[in-house]
Design a protein around this motif. Structure first.
Motif, PDB file in Angstrom:
ATOM      1  N   GLU A 265      16.788   1.239  16.558  1.00  0.00           N
ATOM      2  CA  GLU A 265      16.789   2.046  15.331  1.00  0.00           C
ATOM      3  C   GLU A 265      15.378   2.531  14.992  1.00  0.00           C
ATOM      4  O   GLU A 265      15.166   3.695  14.647  1.00  0.00           O
ATOM      5  CB  GLU A 265      17.356   1.214  14.170  1.00  0.00           C
ATOM      6  CG  GLU A 265      17.493   1.993  12.875  1.00  0.00           C
ATOM      7  CD  GLU A 265      17.942   1.118  11.706  1.00  0.00           C
ATOM      8  OE1 GLU A 265      17.902   1.619  10.578  1.00  0.00           O
ATOM      9  OE2 GLU A 265      18.317  -0.053  11.928  1.00  0.00           O
ATOM     10  N   THR A 266      14.401   1.624  15.115  1.00  0.00           N
ATOM     11  CA  THR A 266      13.005   1.973  14.809  1.00  0.00           C
ATOM     12  C   THR A 266      12.487   3.029  15.775  1.00  0.00           C
ATOM     13  O   THR A 266      11.852   4.012  15.369  1.00  0.00           O
ATOM     14  CB  THR A 266      12.107   0.718  14.879  1.00  0.00           C
ATOM     15  OG1 THR A 266      12.573  -0.243  13.943  1.00  0.00           O
ATOM     16  CG2 THR A 266      10.658   1.063  14.573  1.00  0.00           C
ATOM     17  N   TYR A 267      12.742   2.814  17.055  1.00  0.00           N
ATOM     18  CA  TYR A 267      12.282   3.762  18.076  1.00  0.00           C
ATOM     19  C   TYR A 267      12.833   5.161  17.811  1.00  0.00           C
ATOM     20  O   TYR A 267      12.088   6.146  17.782  1.00  0.00           O
ATOM     21  CB  TYR A 267      12.695   3.267  19.464  1.00  0.00           C
ATOM     22  CG  TYR A 267      12.605   4.333  20.532  1.00  0.00           C
ATOM     23  CD1 TYR A 267      11.370   4.844  20.931  1.00  0.00           C
ATOM     24  CD2 TYR A 267      13.758   4.845  21.127  1.00  0.00           C
ATOM     25  CE1 TYR A 267      11.292   5.832  21.894  1.00  0.00           C
ATOM     26  CE2 TYR A 267      13.679   5.838  22.088  1.00  0.00           C
ATOM     27  CZ  TYR A 267      12.444   6.335  22.470  1.00  0.00           C
ATOM     28  OH  TYR A 267      12.375   7.319  23.412  1.00  0.00           O
ATOM     29  N   LEU A 268      14.144   5.260  17.576  1.00  0.00           N
ATOM     30  CA  LEU A 268      14.774   6.564  17.342  1.00  0.00           C
ATOM     31  C   LEU A 268      14.266   7.209  16.046  1.00  0.00           C
ATOM     32  O   LEU A 268      14.081   8.421  15.980  1.00  0.00           O
ATOM     33  CB  LEU A 268      16.302   6.427  17.307  1.00  0.00           C
ATOM     34  CG  LEU A 268      16.958   6.057  18.650  1.00  0.00           C
ATOM     35  CD1 LEU A 268      18.447   5.810  18.479  1.00  0.00           C
ATOM     36  CD2 LEU A 268      16.711   7.134  19.703  1.00  0.00           C
ATOM     37  N   SER A 269      14.006   6.372  15.022  1.00  0.00           N
ATOM     38  CA  SER A 269      13.473   6.892  13.748  1.00  0.00           C
ATOM     39  C   SER A 269      12.087   7.494  13.939  1.00  0.00           C
ATOM     40  O   SER A 269      11.780   8.567  13.409  1.00  0.00           O
ATOM     41  CB  SER A 269      13.393   5.776  12.696  1.00  0.00           C
ATOM     42  OG  SER A 269      14.669   5.307  12.367  1.00  0.00           O
TER      43      SER A 269
ATOM     44  N   CYS B 215       0.825  -1.211   0.000  1.00  0.00           N
ATOM     45  CA  CYS B 215       0.000   0.000   0.000  1.00  0.00           C
ATOM     46  C   CYS B 215       0.858   1.260   0.000  1.00  0.00           C
ATOM     47  O   CYS B 215       0.334   2.375   0.013  1.00  0.00           O
ATOM     48  CB  CYS B 215      -0.922   0.024   1.227  1.00  0.00           C
ATOM     49  SG  CYS B 215      -2.058  -1.361   1.311  1.00  0.00           S
ATOM     50  N   LYS B 216       2.189   1.050   0.022  1.00  0.00           N
ATOM     51  CA  LYS B 216       3.158   2.167  -0.007  1.00  0.00           C
ATOM     52  C   LYS B 216       2.921   3.163   1.132  1.00  0.00           C
ATOM     53  O   LYS B 216       3.113   4.374   0.981  1.00  0.00           O
ATOM     54  CB  LYS B 216       3.109   2.912  -1.352  1.00  0.00           C
ATOM     55  CG  LYS B 216       3.268   2.028  -2.584  1.00  0.00           C
ATOM     56  CD  LYS B 216       4.583   1.267  -2.571  1.00  0.00           C
ATOM     57  CE  LYS B 216       4.735   0.362  -3.794  1.00  0.00           C
ATOM     58  NZ  LYS B 216       5.878  -0.557  -3.680  1.00  0.00           N
ATOM     59  N   ALA B 217       2.494   2.650   2.288  1.00  0.00           N
ATOM     60  CA  ALA B 217       2.264   3.524   3.444  1.00  0.00           C
ATOM     61  C   ALA B 217       3.578   3.768   4.191  1.00  0.00           C
ATOM     62  O   ALA B 217       4.481   2.925   4.173  1.00  0.00           O
ATOM     63  CB  ALA B 217       1.237   2.885   4.381  1.00  0.00           C
ATOM     64  N   ASN B 218       3.667   4.904   4.855  1.00  0.00           N
ATOM     65  CA  ASN B 218       4.845   5.270   5.642  1.00  0.00           C
ATOM     66  C   ASN B 218       4.742   4.604   7.010  1.00  0.00           C
ATOM     67  O   ASN B 218       4.213   5.180   7.958  1.00  0.00           O
ATOM     68  CB  ASN B 218       4.906   6.796   5.767  1.00  0.00           C
ATOM     69  CG  ASN B 218       6.130   7.260   6.548  1.00  0.00           C
ATOM     70  OD1 ASN B 218       7.061   6.491   6.779  1.00  0.00           O
ATOM     71  ND2 ASN B 218       6.116   8.514   6.968  1.00  0.00           N
ATOM     72  N   VAL B 219       5.217   3.350   7.092  1.00  0.00           N
ATOM     73  CA  VAL B 219       5.012   2.527   8.291  1.00  0.00           C
ATOM     74  C   VAL B 219       6.340   1.976   8.820  1.00  0.00           C
ATOM     75  O   VAL B 219       7.197   1.536   8.049  1.00  0.00           O
ATOM     76  CB  VAL B 219       4.057   1.337   7.972  1.00  0.00           C
ATOM     77  CG1 VAL B 219       3.942   0.405   9.161  1.00  0.00           C
ATOM     78  CG2 VAL B 219       2.685   1.852   7.582  1.00  0.00           C
ATOM     79  N   LEU B 220       6.482   1.999  10.149  1.00  0.00           N
ATOM     80  CA  LEU B 220       7.580   1.322  10.844  1.00  0.00           C
ATOM     81  C   LEU B 220       6.956   0.281  11.765  1.00  0.00           C
ATOM     82  O   LEU B 220       5.762   0.340  12.060  1.00  0.00           O
ATOM     83  CB  LEU B 220       8.389   2.322  11.685  1.00  0.00           C
ATOM     84  CG  LEU B 220       9.152   3.412  10.922  1.00  0.00           C
ATOM     85  CD1 LEU B 220       9.623   4.481  11.894  1.00  0.00           C
ATOM     86  CD2 LEU B 220      10.330   2.809  10.176  1.00  0.00           C
ATOM     87  N   SER B 221       7.763  -0.672  12.241  1.00  0.00           N
ATOM     88  CA  SER B 221       7.212  -1.681  13.153  1.00  0.00           C
ATOM     89  C   SER B 221       8.176  -1.979  14.287  1.00  0.00           C
ATOM     90  O   SER B 221       9.394  -1.899  14.120  1.00  0.00           O
ATOM     91  CB  SER B 221       6.889  -2.974  12.392  1.00  0.00           C
ATOM     92  OG  SER B 221       8.074  -3.652  12.027  1.00  0.00           O
TER      93      SER B 221
ATOM     94  N   ALA C 155       3.324   6.055  10.594  1.00  0.00           N
ATOM     95  CA  ALA C 155       2.675   5.129  11.532  1.00  0.00           C
ATOM     96  C   ALA C 155       3.690   4.163  12.115  1.00  0.00           C
ATOM     97  O   ALA C 155       4.630   3.747  11.425  1.00  0.00           O
ATOM     98  CB  ALA C 155       1.566   4.355  10.816  1.00  0.00           C
ATOM     99  N   LEU C 156       3.491   3.821  13.373  1.00  0.00           N
ATOM    100  CA  LEU C 156       4.286   2.789  14.040  1.00  0.00           C
ATOM    101  C   LEU C 156       3.354   1.648  14.399  1.00  0.00           C
ATOM    102  O   LEU C 156       2.432   1.812  15.204  1.00  0.00           O
ATOM    103  CB  LEU C 156       4.955   3.344  15.300  1.00  0.00           C
ATOM    104  CG  LEU C 156       5.795   2.340  16.099  1.00  0.00           C
ATOM    105  CD1 LEU C 156       7.047   1.939  15.311  1.00  0.00           C
ATOM    106  CD2 LEU C 156       6.198   2.902  17.456  1.00  0.00           C
ATOM    107  N   PHE C 157       3.562   0.465  13.777  1.00  0.00           N
ATOM    108  CA  PHE C 157       2.805  -0.734  14.124  1.00  0.00           C
ATOM    109  C   PHE C 157       3.545  -1.432  15.254  1.00  0.00           C
ATOM    110  O   PHE C 157       4.754  -1.694  15.126  1.00  0.00           O
ATOM    111  CB  PHE C 157       2.692  -1.668  12.912  1.00  0.00           C
ATOM    112  CG  PHE C 157       1.734  -1.186  11.838  1.00  0.00           C
ATOM    113  CD1 PHE C 157       1.096   0.039  11.926  1.00  0.00           C
ATOM    114  CD2 PHE C 157       1.467  -1.983  10.733  1.00  0.00           C
ATOM    115  CE1 PHE C 157       0.217   0.469  10.940  1.00  0.00           C
ATOM    116  CE2 PHE C 157       0.596  -1.571   9.739  1.00  0.00           C
ATOM    117  CZ  PHE C 157      -0.025  -0.336   9.844  1.00  0.00           C
TER     118      PHE C 157
END
Length: 463
Positions: A299-303, A281-287, A311-313
């Protein structure tokens, strides 16, 4: 005495001459002029070296409530590296420890005190080198700290002045009771101990008796009429299980310029939804979830902290203590295990002074009684309407699962873990797997035909 008036009229500038000016200067540079209520009420007791039990909701400013007086105290004691460790701050998760450490670094930008972050997932050799040099303030998680106390000769904490137990209720919930008890037994007895907790139950009280000296000061800033912060707008949306992905697609599209956290019940569900929304879906998502490596979680948390939108899943590993700036929406895609977890999830938004935020929980029609259940816990939800979700997203998902082997495997694992979470949910009267249409639930993961489930409705073997 009108405590609310005192807090409203107070500022950190009033503490000139009582707290080291370098701390006050750094607070100003961080844009912090006024203390939150927990900071204002605990600081006088902290500076008098009293043991404290601090009870406050998530997002109330507990981190600075202990970091400011800890730093000031070690300055006054003229701590240097040769004195070893003067303060230990114990956190329940690596993410919370990292967050505390980042705030500490900012606070010490003009102050010559040494500090170290000691958590699992990092190399022990690095820890030992830092402890050997003399870390005045150590931020740590229980397992790694106990390991060093038992096995690292270079860990000098004979001059320990203060122990901070942050998120004490979570420390105990996470199964760290034995670790924390072991740590307390190995530390010098002549110290100040401060315990912060969002909730004070029997287990926390027992920990307080073990860790604190007699007659600790109790500071509670909880509001008895409402369990969540005033700036939070929260509600629920009744959504059939098979329409959840189209709803989330619409939600993320409408909040493209905002910061959103979406909570799932399992790591596998995070992985599946992250893959679908990010790649297809080309969404701006991190997990982020507990089964990822420490390096990736960090790395994800700091980003996400630095991000202006996206969005953070996540699973509930991100529900406690994490102070992520400017989170606009909390979405509870899967139900929390209890009201306490609901409160901690929504506590990731509307944090600090005068902040606002929004939260929504998805409920199946059969689960609407959860709203009444929360009301008994002083949590009040409005009923939201978002309009019809786009049907074409569901069709795209179903075609993807039919034709993409990797996504099919991810989806099946997520579906099974979703069912397992329902099967073992503590609030079975509300989140009841027997009221769940398994075929429609499978559709929510893109399956036209329901995958085989071997752990439901098992018949007992005849003996």
């Amino acid at each position: 005495m009108d405590v609310n008036k005192i807090v409203a009229e107070s500022s950190y500038a009033m503490l000139e001459g009582k707290i080291d000016n370098r701390i006050l200067h750094t607070l100003r540079s961080m844009g912090i002029e006024k203390p939150t209520r927990i900071q204002a009420e605990t600081l006088p007791h902290f500076l008098l070296q009293k043991d404290i039990i601090g009870a406050a909701k998530t997002g109330s400013g507990k981190t600075l409530a202990f970091l400011i007086p800890v730093v000031d105290s070690l300055i006054k004691f003229k701590f240097t590296r040769k004195h070893g460790t003067g303060c230990i701050i114990l956190s329940p998760t690596r993410e919370l420890a990292l967050q505390t450490f980042e705030v500490l670094k900012k606070l010490l930008s003009d102050i010559d005190l040494s500090y170290s972050l000691i958590v699992g997932g990092e190399k022990k050799v690095k820890d030992i080198m830092s402890l050997k040099k003399g870390a005045n303030i150590v931020v740590s998680t229980p397992g790694r700290l106990l390991d060093h106390l038992q096995n690292t000769q270079e860990f000098n904490c004979t001059n320990l002045k203060c122990l901070v137990l942050d998120e004490a209720d979570k420390l105990l919930e996470a199964g760290f009771e034995k670790h924390v008890t072991g740590i307390i037994e190995l530390l010098p007895k002549n110290r100040q101990t401060v315990l912060f907790s969002a909730t004070i139950d029997g287990k926390v009280e027992n920990l307080a008796k073990l860790a604190l000296r007699s007659n600790p000061v109790l500071v509670s800033v909880s509001n008895n009429t409402q369990s969540t912060v005033a700036g939070l707008q929260q509600g629920y949306y009744v959504c059939p299980v098979e329409m959840r992905i189209p709803w989330l697609y619409k939600m993320l599209k409408k909040s493209k310029k905002l910061k959103v956290m979406v909570f799932f019940s399992s790591c596998k569900s995070v992985d599946f939804h992250n893959e679908f929304f990010r790649l297809h879906c080309k969404a701006n998502v991190l997990s982020i979830h507990g089964k990822q490596s420490q390096a990736r979680r960090k790395e994800t948390y700091l980003s996400f902290v630095k991000a202006q939108s996206g969005a953070l899943f996540c699973t509930d590993v991100a529900a406690r203590g994490l102070d992520i700036p400017s989170v606009d929406w909390i979405v509870q895609y899967d139900p929390p295990t209890d009201p306490k977890e609901y409160i901690h999830r929504v506590g990731r938004t509307a944090r600090g002074l005068s902040n606002t935020g929004n939260a929504v929980i998805l409920l199946r029609p059969e689960e609407e009684p959860f709203v009444d259940f929360l009301r008994k816990q002083n949590v009040y939800l409005d009923k939201y309407s978002f309009g019809d979700p786009p049907g074409e997203v569901q069709e795209m998902l179903q075609q993807l699962i039919e034709n993409n082997g990797v996504m099919k495997v991810l989806s099946r694992k997520a579906y099974l873990s979703f069912l397992r979470c329902y099967k073992t949910h503590p609030l079975k009267k509300i989140f009841d797997i027997n009221t769940l249409d398994l075929k429609m639930a499978a559709k929510a993961f893109g399956f036209l035909e329901q995958p085989h489930v071997d752990f439901l409705n098992k018949r007992k073997k005849k003996t």
